[in-house]
Design a protein around this motif. Structure first.
Motif, PDB file in Angstrom:
ATOM      1  N   UNK A 125      -7.189  10.457   2.761  1.00 45.54           N
ATOM      2  CA  UNK A 125      -8.207   9.461   2.406  1.00 45.54           C
ATOM      3  C   UNK A 125      -8.072   9.011   0.966  1.00 45.54           C
ATOM      4  N   UNK A 126      -7.706   9.913   0.070  1.00 43.91           N
ATOM      5  CA  UNK A 126      -7.499   9.530  -1.331  1.00 43.91           C
ATOM      6  C   UNK A 126      -6.351   8.543  -1.471  1.00 43.91           C
ATOM      7  N   UNK A 127      -5.228   8.852  -0.812  1.00 45.53           N
ATOM      8  CA  UNK A 127      -4.064   7.960  -0.903  1.00 45.53           C
ATOM      9  C   UNK A 127      -4.401   6.582  -0.349  1.00 45.53           C
ATOM     10  N   UNK A 128      -5.067   6.530   0.817  1.00 43.05           N
ATOM     11  CA  UNK A 128      -5.404   5.249   1.433  1.00 43.05           C
ATOM     12  C   UNK A 128      -6.420   4.474   0.593  1.00 43.05           C
ATOM     13  N   UNK A 129      -7.455   5.155   0.115  1.00 40.24           N
ATOM     14  CA  UNK A 129      -8.538   4.480  -0.613  1.00 40.24           C
ATOM     15  C   UNK A 129      -8.065   3.962  -1.964  1.00 40.24           C
ATOM     16  N   UNK A 130      -7.337   4.795  -2.713  1.00 41.02           N
ATOM     17  CA  UNK A 130      -6.878   4.361  -4.031  1.00 41.02           C
ATOM     18  C   UNK A 130      -5.826   3.259  -3.894  1.00 41.02           C
ATOM     19  N   UNK A 131      -4.967   3.359  -2.877  1.00 38.58           N
ATOM     20  CA  UNK A 131      -3.994   2.281  -2.642  1.00 38.58           C
ATOM     21  C   UNK A 131      -4.707   0.969  -2.336  1.00 38.58           C
ATOM     22  N   UNK A 132      -5.777   1.031  -1.533  1.00 39.03           N
ATOM     23  CA  UNK A 132      -6.520  -0.175  -1.181  1.00 39.03           C
ATOM     24  C   UNK A 132      -7.180  -0.796  -2.403  1.00 39.03           C
ATOM     25  N   UNK A 133      -7.844   0.023  -3.203  1.00 36.17           N
ATOM     26  CA  UNK A 133      -8.544  -0.571  -4.356  1.00 36.17           C
ATOM     27  C   UNK A 133      -7.551  -1.069  -5.402  1.00 36.17           C
ATOM     28  N   UNK A 134      -6.407  -0.370  -5.552  1.00 33.34           N
ATOM     29  CA  UNK A 134      -5.397  -0.865  -6.487  1.00 33.34           C
ATOM     30  C   UNK A 134      -4.788  -2.181  -5.997  1.00 33.34           C
ATOM     31  N   UNK A 135      -4.627  -2.306  -4.683  1.00 34.28           N
ATOM     32  CA  UNK A 135      -4.102  -3.556  -4.116  1.00 34.28           C
ATOM     33  C   UNK A 135      -5.074  -4.709  -4.399  1.00 34.28           C
ATOM     34  N   UNK A 136      -6.371  -4.454  -4.201  1.00 34.18           N
ATOM     35  CA  UNK A 136      -7.378  -5.484  -4.450  1.00 34.18           C
ATOM     36  C   UNK A 136      -7.414  -5.856  -5.926  1.00 34.18           C
ATOM     37  N   UNK A 137      -7.284  -4.858  -6.811  1.00 37.80           N
ATOM     38  CA  UNK A 137      -7.266  -5.127  -8.252  1.00 37.80           C
ATOM     39  C   UNK A 137      -6.047  -5.977  -8.620  1.00 37.80           C
TER      40      UNK A 137
END
Length: 468
Positions: free
Chosen positions: A119-131
């Protein structure tokens, strides 16, 4: 937008990562122990897991600083960030597990920790992609700019300026040029930013204007000036980059190597030269090929029977191809043509409505099902799932004289599918375009790039209108 210091942005990223990790902790706790979707009750109280979540967050932030994850990445691909995120969080979990082992915390659920990691890998990847997407849009509108001064208004400097203008999402703005031999641009380049002085004016220009980076785009005969230019830039505190005057001979991603204590420019950066990358790709090939053989076994069996019943001769067609490091191997396919002399099959292209094809063979070629036996080539180590398509020795000898850089494709294992094939360059298409795509793949390989190519191959379908 007022440009803020990199230190502040680094701290902001670290804080955002820490907050994201704690939110993921709450989500993972709920999924594991409260949702009822996973039949498991926690032997430890909530605050106990919360304590270890905070510890994990601090560990992850510390490792991120250590591997320079918070340095500017506007010129990096998103796949680079994803790889860093995976590395940071796997190492963080391993370190946390070591601490738990030392402190004999045996009651912390290991399955929960695995869920927490994913969940950490998926969530941080998602928010970094949005940023990253948001910052690109902001930069395209003219905000969050970095200002660049180009030294040299000749061919090299103009080429760099043109390339930079084609990528507004990077957020770079040229303030002008410095050049010793021109006071203004030629008429056809009058829309470029102006020439604002000579090379000797560099220090005064840097003091008068806001400049974040200096690009040295001078010819080789100006090499003697590089030392003083770099000294001036470092005195003022401005980053310096050099575009070599021989860049046309270099690939898209050259890198510096070290030989006997001397720096060398490696003219072809191949990620798969790295041992860990080769191991990762080979393990993936073995797992994927094994799964593909199991899944497609009924289809292969049906193809085997159809060929056997409709055409005399062997079911499997073996043909010599050129692979890794120009070594030859026998590539396997389902036979789609009538038996012909080996010399003819090795030196002739198939053509539309080729009379040599069988009815079953026509269907197999159109649907690419004739390629399925190549998964055995992958298991044997001759090929990879993804890579440049291998060619027959006769045509390799021909193309290496006619197509620039054709032999570069043999630096890695050939593949069943590749970047060229996933972009529609299959069968009777341009050899030059295919090689350009192959070289791009070789120089830009990542594990995620392989997944993207496989996905595109599946989505685009296996019907090949150029397969005769």
């Amino acid at each position: 937008m007022i440009r803020q210091s990199q230190r502040f942005l680094t701290q902001l990223y670290a804080l955002a990562d820490f907050v994201c990790i704690q939110l993921v902790f709450l989500l993972s706790w709920w999924l594991k122990f409260q949702s009822g979707w996973i039949a498991f009750s926690s032997p430890l109280p909530f605050k106990h897991y919360m304590m270890w979540s905070v510890a994990y967050g601090l560990i992850a932030i510390g490792i991120s600083y250590f591997v320079n994850f918070y340095t500017p990445k506007r010129r990096k691909r998103f796949s680079f960030e994803v790889l860093k995120i995976i590395q940071v969080h796997i190492f963080s979990l391993l370190l946390l597990l070591s601490v738990l082992f030392i402190l004999k915390e045996v009651d912390v659920s290991r399955s929960y920790l695995f869920l927490f990691l994913v969940n950490n890998i998926l969530s941080i990847s998602l928010y970094r992609y949005l940023v990253k997407k948001t910052l690109k849009r902001i930069r395209q509108k003219g905000y969050n700019r970095q200002f660049v001064l180009i030294l040299g208004a000749g061919t090299l400097g103009r080429s760099f300026y043109t390339k930079l203008k084609q990528h507004p999402e990077l957020g770079y703005e040229v303030v002008g040029f410095l050049d010793d031999y021109q006071e203004k641009h030629e008429t056809k380049y009058k829309h470029y930013k102006p020439i604002i002085g000579k090379i000797d004016d560099l220090e005064s220009v840097l003091n008068d204007l806001i400049v974040d980076e200096v690009i040295i785009a001078l010819p080789l005969d100006a090499h003697r000036k590089f030392g003083s230019i770099i000294n001036v830039c470092e005195k003022v505190g401005v980053k310096t980059h050099i575009i070599p005057d021989f860049f046309d001979f270099l690939p898209s991603k050259p890198y510096f190597d070290n030989f006997a204590g001397m720096p060398l420019i490696n003219v072809r950066d191949i990620p798969l030269d790295e041992f860990q990358n080769r191991v990762m790709k080979r393990l993936f090939d073995i797992v994927f090929a094994t799964a593909a053989i199991i899944i497609t076994f009924p289809v292969m069996l049906a193809s085997f029977i159809a060929i056997k019943l409709t055409s005399p001769g062997p079911v499997i067609f073996k043909q010599e191809r050129v692979g890794l490091n120009r070594r030859r191997f026998m590539m396997y396919k389902f036979r789609t043509m009538r038996i012909i002399p080996e010399e003819a099959s090795n030196t002739q292209w198939t053509v539309e409505n080729d009379p040599r094809r069988t009815k079953v063979g026509t269907f197999l070629r159109k649907t690419s099902l004739d390629e399925l036996p190549q998964f055995f080539n992958v298991l044997f180590g001759h090929m990879s799932v993804v890579g440049p398509r291998p060619e027959r020795p006769f045509f390799v000898e021909q193309f290496k004289e006619e197509v620039p850089k054709y032999m570069v494709k043999h630096h890695i294992r050939p593949g069943i599918t590749g970047w060229a094939q996933s972009n529609g360059l299959r069968g009777d298409t341009s050899i030059e375009e295919r090689i350009n795509h192959d070289i791009f793949y070789i120089e830009n390989w990542t594990f995620l790039f392989d997944i993207k190519i496989i996905w595109r191959t599946i989505i685009n379908g296996f019907i090949n209108k150029n397969a005769y």
